[in-house]
Every structure is written in structure tokens, then in C-alpha cells.
Design a protein around this motif. Structure first.
Motif, PDB file in Angstrom:
ATOM      1  N   ILE A   1       0.861  -1.179   0.000  1.00 35.36           N
ATOM      2  CA  ILE A   1       0.000   0.000   0.000  1.00 35.36           C
ATOM      3  C   ILE A   1       0.901   1.234   0.000  1.00 35.36           C
ATOM      4  CG2 ILE A   1      -1.722   1.328   1.264  1.00 35.36           C
ATOM      5  CD1 ILE A   1      -2.767  -1.261   2.432  1.00 35.36           C
ATOM      6  N   MET A   2       0.699   2.112  -0.989  1.00 29.71           N
ATOM      7  CA  MET A   2       1.472   3.343  -1.094  1.00 29.71           C
ATOM      8  C   MET A   2       0.560   4.533  -0.800  1.00 29.71           C
ATOM      9  SD  MET A   2       3.567   2.449  -4.610  1.00 29.71           S
ATOM     10  CE  MET A   2       4.678   3.865  -4.460  1.00 29.71           C
ATOM     11  N   LEU A   3       1.046   5.458   0.019  1.00 20.34           N
ATOM     12  CA  LEU A   3       0.253   6.624   0.406  1.00 20.34           C
ATOM     13  C   LEU A   3       1.180   7.788   0.690  1.00 20.34           C
ATOM     14  CD1 LEU A   3      -2.716   6.718   2.903  1.00 20.34           C
ATOM     15  CD2 LEU A   3      -0.807   8.288   3.201  1.00 20.34           C
ATOM     16  N   ASP A   4       0.878   8.939   0.085  1.00 24.58           N
ATOM     17  CA  ASP A   4       1.704  10.113   0.345  1.00 24.58           C
ATOM     18  C   ASP A   4       0.970  11.377  -0.082  1.00 24.58           C
ATOM     19  OD1 ASP A   4       3.843  11.652   1.158  1.00 24.58           O
ATOM     20  OD2 ASP A   4       5.334  10.578  -0.027  1.00 24.58           O
ATOM     21  N   ILE A   5       1.466  12.506   0.431  1.00 25.74           N
ATOM     22  CA  ILE A   5       0.966  13.819   0.033  1.00 25.74           C
ATOM     23  C   ILE A   5       1.999  14.524  -0.837  1.00 25.74           C
ATOM     24  CG2 ILE A   5      -0.663  14.153   1.928  1.00 25.74           C
ATOM     25  CD1 ILE A   5       1.498  15.538   3.496  1.00 25.74           C
ATOM     26  N   ARG A   6       2.949  13.740  -1.356  1.00 22.06           N
ATOM     27  CA  ARG A   6       3.903  14.174  -2.373  1.00 22.06           C
ATOM     28  C   ARG A   6       3.894  13.147  -3.490  1.00 22.06           C
ATOM     29  NH1 ARG A   6       7.958  13.942   2.424  1.00 22.06           N
ATOM     30  NH2 ARG A   6       6.618  12.104   2.484  1.00 22.06           N
ATOM     31  N   PRO A   7       4.236  13.528  -4.702  1.00 18.88           N
ATOM     32  CA  PRO A   7       4.093  12.593  -5.830  1.00 18.88           C
ATOM     33  C   PRO A   7       5.065  11.421  -5.774  1.00 18.88           C
ATOM     34  CG  PRO A   7       5.168  14.634  -6.525  1.00 18.88           C
ATOM     35  CD  PRO A   7       4.683  14.865  -5.132  1.00 18.88           C
ATOM     36  N   PHE A   8       4.632  10.308  -6.352  1.00 21.89           N
ATOM     37  CA  PHE A   8       5.486   9.153  -6.590  1.00 21.89           C
ATOM     38  C   PHE A   8       6.042   9.270  -8.008  1.00 21.89           C
ATOM     39  CE2 PHE A   8       2.264   7.007  -3.704  1.00 21.89           C
ATOM     40  CZ  PHE A   8       3.078   7.058  -2.573  1.00 21.89           C
ATOM     41  N   GLU A   9       7.344   9.323  -8.140  1.00 19.40           N
ATOM     42  CA  GLU A   9       7.954   9.474  -9.455  1.00 19.40           C
ATOM     43  C   GLU A   9       8.259   8.104 -10.077  1.00 19.40           C
ATOM     44  OE1 GLU A   9       7.859  12.240 -10.842  1.00 19.40           O
ATOM     45  OE2 GLU A   9       7.553  13.601  -9.155  1.00 19.40           O
ATOM     46  N   ASN A  10       8.545   8.108 -11.386  1.00 22.53           N
ATOM     47  CA  ASN A  10       8.765   6.871 -12.130  1.00 22.53           C
ATOM     48  C   ASN A  10       9.889   6.028 -11.541  1.00 22.53           C
ATOM     49  OD1 ASN A  10       6.829   7.720 -14.079  1.00 22.53           O
ATOM     50  ND2 ASN A  10       8.396   8.980 -15.064  1.00 22.53           N
ATOM     51  N   GLU A  11      10.938   6.703 -11.087  1.00 23.01           N
ATOM     52  CA  GLU A  11      12.102   5.981 -10.572  1.00 23.01           C
ATOM     53  C   GLU A  11      11.741   5.127  -9.355  1.00 23.01           C
ATOM     54  OE1 GLU A  11      13.303   9.310 -13.048  1.00 23.01           O
ATOM     55  OE2 GLU A  11      12.004   9.171 -11.278  1.00 23.01           O
ATOM     56  N   LEU A  12      10.796   5.605  -8.549  1.00 22.24           N
ATOM     57  CA  LEU A  12      10.397   4.836  -7.373  1.00 22.24           C
ATOM     58  C   LEU A  12       9.739   3.517  -7.783  1.00 22.24           C
ATOM     59  CD1 LEU A  12      10.005   4.499  -4.334  1.00 22.24           C
ATOM     60  CD2 LEU A  12       7.906   5.856  -4.525  1.00 22.24           C
ATOM     61  N   PHE A  13       8.915   3.548  -8.824  1.00 24.93           N
ATOM     62  CA  PHE A  13       8.271   2.311  -9.268  1.00 24.93           C
ATOM     63  C   PHE A  13       9.291   1.328  -9.846  1.00 24.93           C
ATOM     64  CE2 PHE A  13       4.721   5.421  -9.558  1.00 24.93           C
ATOM     65  CZ  PHE A  13       3.929   4.848  -8.576  1.00 24.93           C
ATOM     66  N   GLN A  14      10.343   1.848 -10.441  1.00 31.16           N
ATOM     67  CA  GLN A  14      11.421   0.976 -10.914  1.00 31.16           C
ATOM     68  C   GLN A  14      12.082   0.279  -9.732  1.00 31.16           C
ATOM     69  OE1 GLN A  14      12.854   0.525 -14.386  1.00 31.16           O
ATOM     70  NE2 GLN A  14      13.431  -1.223 -13.133  1.00 31.16           N
ATOM     71  N   VAL A  15      12.349   1.037  -8.660  1.00 34.48           N
ATOM     72  CA  VAL A  15      12.943   0.452  -7.451  1.00 34.48           C
ATOM     73  C   VAL A  15      12.024  -0.610  -6.858  1.00 34.48           C
ATOM     74  CG1 VAL A  15      13.624   0.957  -5.066  1.00 34.48           C
ATOM     75  CG2 VAL A  15      14.312   2.495  -6.907  1.00 34.48           C
ATOM     76  N   ILE A  16      10.730  -0.317  -6.788  1.00 32.84           N
ATOM     77  CA  ILE A  16       9.776  -1.246  -6.205  1.00 32.84           C
ATOM     78  C   ILE A  16       9.718  -2.545  -7.002  1.00 32.84           C
ATOM     79  CG2 ILE A  16       7.323  -1.629  -5.730  1.00 32.84           C
ATOM     80  CD1 ILE A  16       7.134   1.385  -5.137  1.00 32.84           C
ATOM     81  N   SER A  17       9.719  -2.444  -8.330  1.00 32.88           N
ATOM     82  CA  SER A  17       9.645  -3.647  -9.165  1.00 32.88           C
ATOM     83  C   SER A  17      10.844  -4.563  -8.933  1.00 32.88           C
ATOM     84  CB  SER A  17       9.567  -3.256 -10.646  1.00 32.88           C
ATOM     85  OG  SER A  17      10.790  -2.699 -11.099  1.00 32.88           O
ATOM     86  N   GLN A  18      11.984  -3.997  -8.563  1.00 26.32           N
ATOM     87  CA  GLN A  18      13.182  -4.790  -8.308  1.00 26.32           C
ATOM     88  C   GLN A  18      13.254  -5.295  -6.867  1.00 26.32           C
ATOM     89  OE1 GLN A  18      16.224  -1.985  -9.422  1.00 26.32           O
ATOM     90  NE2 GLN A  18      15.844  -2.226 -11.618  1.00 26.32           N
ATOM     91  N   ASP A  19      12.829  -4.463  -5.928  1.00 29.07           N
ATOM     92  CA  ASP A  19      12.969  -4.808  -4.509  1.00 29.07           C
ATOM     93  C   ASP A  19      11.822  -5.650  -3.972  1.00 29.07           C
ATOM     94  OD1 ASP A  19      15.220  -3.302  -4.668  1.00 29.07           O
ATOM     95  OD2 ASP A  19      14.522  -1.653  -3.408  1.00 29.07           O
ATOM     96  N   PHE A  20      10.687  -5.651  -4.678  1.00 27.12           N
ATOM     97  CA  PHE A  20       9.530  -6.479  -4.306  1.00 27.12           C
ATOM     98  C   PHE A  20       9.243  -7.445  -5.461  1.00 27.12           C
ATOM     99  CE2 PHE A  20       9.331  -2.628  -1.886  1.00 27.12           C
ATOM    100  CZ  PHE A  20       8.710  -2.939  -0.683  1.00 27.12           C
ATOM    101  N   PRO A  21      10.117  -8.414  -5.689  1.00 25.80           N
ATOM    102  CA  PRO A  21      10.039  -9.226  -6.923  1.00 25.80           C
ATOM    103  C   PRO A  21       8.800 -10.103  -7.022  1.00 25.80           C
ATOM    104  CG  PRO A  21      11.653 -10.141  -5.402  1.00 25.80           C
ATOM    105  CD  PRO A  21      11.257  -8.814  -4.843  1.00 25.80           C
ATOM    106  N   PHE A  22       8.129 -10.400  -5.896  1.00 24.06           N
ATOM    107  CA  PHE A  22       6.969 -11.287  -5.926  1.00 24.06           C
ATOM    108  C   PHE A  22       5.688 -10.564  -5.519  1.00 24.06           C
ATOM    109  CE2 PHE A  22      10.707 -13.958  -5.019  1.00 24.06           C
ATOM    110  CZ  PHE A  22      10.686 -14.745  -6.164  1.00 24.06           C
ATOM    111  N   LEU A  23       5.665  -9.268  -5.739  1.00 23.31           N
ATOM    112  CA  LEU A  23       4.506  -8.463  -5.376  1.00 23.31           C
ATOM    113  C   LEU A  23       3.276  -8.892  -6.182  1.00 23.31           C
ATOM    114  CD1 LEU A  23       3.706  -5.991  -3.606  1.00 23.31           C
ATOM    115  CD2 LEU A  23       4.094  -4.574  -5.630  1.00 23.31           C
ATOM    116  N   GLN A  24       2.148  -9.081  -5.470  1.00 20.95           N
ATOM    117  CA  GLN A  24       0.917  -9.529  -6.122  1.00 20.95           C
ATOM    118  C   GLN A  24      -0.191  -8.493  -6.063  1.00 20.95           C
ATOM    119  OE1 GLN A  24      -0.006 -13.162  -4.052  1.00 20.95           O
ATOM    120  NE2 GLN A  24       1.516 -14.362  -5.158  1.00 20.95           N
ATOM    121  N   ARG A  25      -0.213  -7.673  -5.016  1.00 19.43           N
ATOM    122  CA  ARG A  25      -1.297  -6.697  -4.825  1.00 19.43           C
ATOM    123  C   ARG A  25      -0.688  -5.323  -4.553  1.00 19.43           C
ATOM    124  NH1 ARG A  25      -1.745 -10.767  -1.572  1.00 19.43           N
ATOM    125  NH2 ARG A  25      -1.290  -9.449   0.221  1.00 19.43           N
ATOM    126  N   LEU A  26      -1.186  -4.318  -5.263  1.00 18.09           N
ATOM    127  CA  LEU A  26      -0.674  -2.961  -5.121  1.00 18.09           C
ATOM    128  C   LEU A  26      -1.827  -1.974  -5.058  1.00 18.09           C
ATOM    129  CD1 LEU A  26       1.573  -0.785  -5.141  1.00 18.09           C
ATOM    130  CD2 LEU A  26       1.552  -0.939  -7.646  1.00 18.09           C
TER     131      LEU A  26
END
Length: 309
Positions: free
Chosen positions: A183-208
Motif C-alpha cells: 500500500i502506497m500513500l503520500d501527500i507528495r508525488p510518486f515518481e517513475n524511478e520509485l516504481f522501478q525500485v519497487i519492481s526490483q525490490d519487491f520481486p513477488f509483489l501480487q497486490r498494489l
């Protein structure tokens, strides 16, 4: 749960509590008796609570002979600061001399509308655990408030939980191969680079699930597509349109197993240009369960676009 801990279960040694939310109670419950037989406690809650001081701390102070403790908590505090190792020690760990295993993920959300408080840095928070001989601890925290709000997340490594909740844009990476839900939550934007990090660091993520109404500052997407190889459930109902573009356009993000999508109809219609463009067609064609909470009339090309419904 407090009813069960009023002293009637005198020989209780292991207790696992998994609830959605820790709230207050108007009932008259005897919440004062110690629990000397309890050796192992797991307390997990999926949503924020205002009642850390009133409910959680008094409960834990009754467990004088606890040997193993697991906490998965998210706490809202008004006119206060983040929870760190020193506070956990003073609040209840000092009363647990036999504790030999402490696993935790603790998220603090502070709202300081009326006072100014100097916030601890990430290193200050980590040092507060090192001083208590907790070595493998990681943290990310806002050192300055945004709209008088601030977030801090502190957790033991390796990360032991299946869910990682309330990630903010301050996340700095790590290894989270056990995590299946984010679950992602913030009052500042999530940039593209963060999603790249998440895809690598959470390799078996099923629900977002993404809750963020703020537009991305960098509209330029990465040259290569981000891949979430196991993601099947995506919730964008409380997300800015930029994140719908981020995830539904296959040139930006590859979602080969996506089958469940939650989104606002107006946003979906805008992104797909009335279900006519090809940018999101491939991703939408795999959706088998589409959740749109507001009523709408299906356009003529809707079912052609979502061909698996």
C-alpha cells in the motif's frame, strides 16, 4: 480481544491478534491484571490507530514474562514526534526482561497543526535502536513536515511480513522478497524511478494499492518498461491520473498477470480516450474483474477494450 485478557485465560501462553483496526471502547473491561503465563504475542493491525498510548501500551505492560513479541502497527499521533527505539523501550520493553525476540514494523503518521517540534533524522532513529542493541533496523522518515504532516517507518531486517503498508516517496529501497501486498500513500508525488525500485525490490509483489492525488513532476517515463511479473491486483481508485497512465500504458509498465483493476470511471475513460486508443489496450484486455464504484453506462467499445470481462 481485551475481553479475553481480563484474567479468565490463566494459562494462555501464545496469543496471535490480527485485526483491521485498533479502536477505543466504551465497555467496562478489566484491563489491569498481569498476564504472567504469556510467552509469545503477535499483534498485527492493517489500519492506523489513534490509541497507541491508551490501548497498546497498557496491554503490553501487562506481559511481564514475554519472550517473543511481533508488532505490525500504524499509529497516528497529534502534536508529537515519531516513535523510535527509546520510546518503545520506555513504554513497554523495559518491563519485559525475558524478551529475546522482537520483530516489528511500526509506521508513525504525525499531525502537528498547532506546535512546532524538532523531528529526529533517520540516523537519530536508527541510533535509538542501536543503543538498545537492535542492530538490523532500517528506517525512512520525513525530517520536515509537509502541510504539517510527517511519516516515519521503522522495521527490523530481514523484513518478516507479507504486507508493506503506507509506503511514502521517502522509501529508499531494500530486499522484500517475502512481501505480497503493498500500500502506497503520500501527500507528495510518486515518481517513475520509485516504481522501478519497487519492481526490483519487491520481486513477488501480487497486490498494489496507490493513494496519491498529486501529479508526477517528471512526466518523462523511463526508456525501458517496468515489469511487475506477479502483480494481479491493482487499486488506483484514489490515485492521480498520472499513475493510471503509469500502470495501464504497456510501454511504461508491463503487467503480464494483471486480472483485477479498481479505478475511477472518469479517469479510465480519459486515459483510454473513450476506450479507443491502443496505449492501454493490451493491459486492459487481460482484466477479468473491473471494480468501478460509481455508476456508468458502458460505451459501445467498452467490452471490446476489456475483452476478458
Amino acid at each position: 480481544c481485551l475481553y479475553l485478557l481480563d484474567g479468565r485465560l490463566q494459562h494462555l501462553s501464545i496469543l496471535i491478534i490480527d485485526i483491521d483496526e485498533i479502536s477505543d471502547s466504551s465497555s467496562n473491561i478489566d484491563n489491569t491484571k498481569n498476564l504472567p503465563k504469556l510467552k509469545c504475542l503477535t499483534l498485527t493491525s492493517q489500519w492506523y490507530t489513534y490509541f497507541y498510548n491508551d490501548r497498546i501500551v497498557p496491554l503490553l505492560r501487562r506481559m511481564l514474562n514475554l519472550e517473543e513479541l511481533t508488532l505490525f502497527l500504524s499509529i497516528i499521533r497529534n502534536e508529537s514526534t515519531y516513535i523510535d527505539g527509546t520510546q518503545l523501550h520506555n513504554d513497554f520493553l523495559i518491563n519485559m526482561p525475558r524478551l529475546n525476540k522482537f520483530i516489528f514494523s511500526i509506521h508513525t503518521y504525525i499531525i502537528n497543526d498547532r506546535i512546532e517540534i524538532d523531528l529526529p533524522s533517520k540516523n537519530d532513529i536508527l541510533n535509538s535502536f542501536l543503543e538498545r542493541e537492535y542492530q538490523q533496523v532500517h528506517s525512512y522518515a520525513d525530517e520536515k513536515l509537509t502541510f504539517n504532516r510527517g511519516f516515519c517507518h521503522v522495521y527490523l531486517l530481514p523484513y518478516h511480513f507479507n504486507d508493506f503498508i503506507f509506503m511514502t516517496s521517502g522509501f529508499q529501497g531494500g530486499s522484500f522478497s517475502e512481501v505480497r501486498g503493498l500500500i502506497m500513500l503520500d501527500i507528495r508525488p510518486f515518481e517513475n524511478e520509485l516504481f522501478q525500485v519497487i519492481s526490483q525490490d519487491f520481486p513477488f509483489l501480487q497486490r498494489l494499492s496507490i493513494t496519491n492525488l498529486y501529479s508526477q513532476q517528471n512526466k518523462q517515463h523511463l526508456s525501458t518498461s517496468i515489469t511487475f511479473a506477479h502483480l494481479f491486483d491493482l487499486d488506483l481508485a484514489r490515485a492521480n491520473i498520472d499513475y493510471v497512465v503509469q500502470f495501464l500504458f504497456d510501454k511504461n509498465t508491463s503487467l503480464p498477470r494483471l486480472t483485477h483493476l479498481t479505478v475511477r470511471y472518469e479517469t479510465l475513460a480519459t486515459v483510454t480516450q473513450g476506450f479507443t486508443n491502443d496505449a492501454a489496450r493490451l493491459t486492459c484486455s487481460t482484466i477479468r474483474c473491473l471494480v468501478v464504484k460509481e455508476p456508468f453506462v458502458r460505451p459501445e467499445k467498452f467490452l471490446l477494450y476489456f475483452s476478458s470481462l
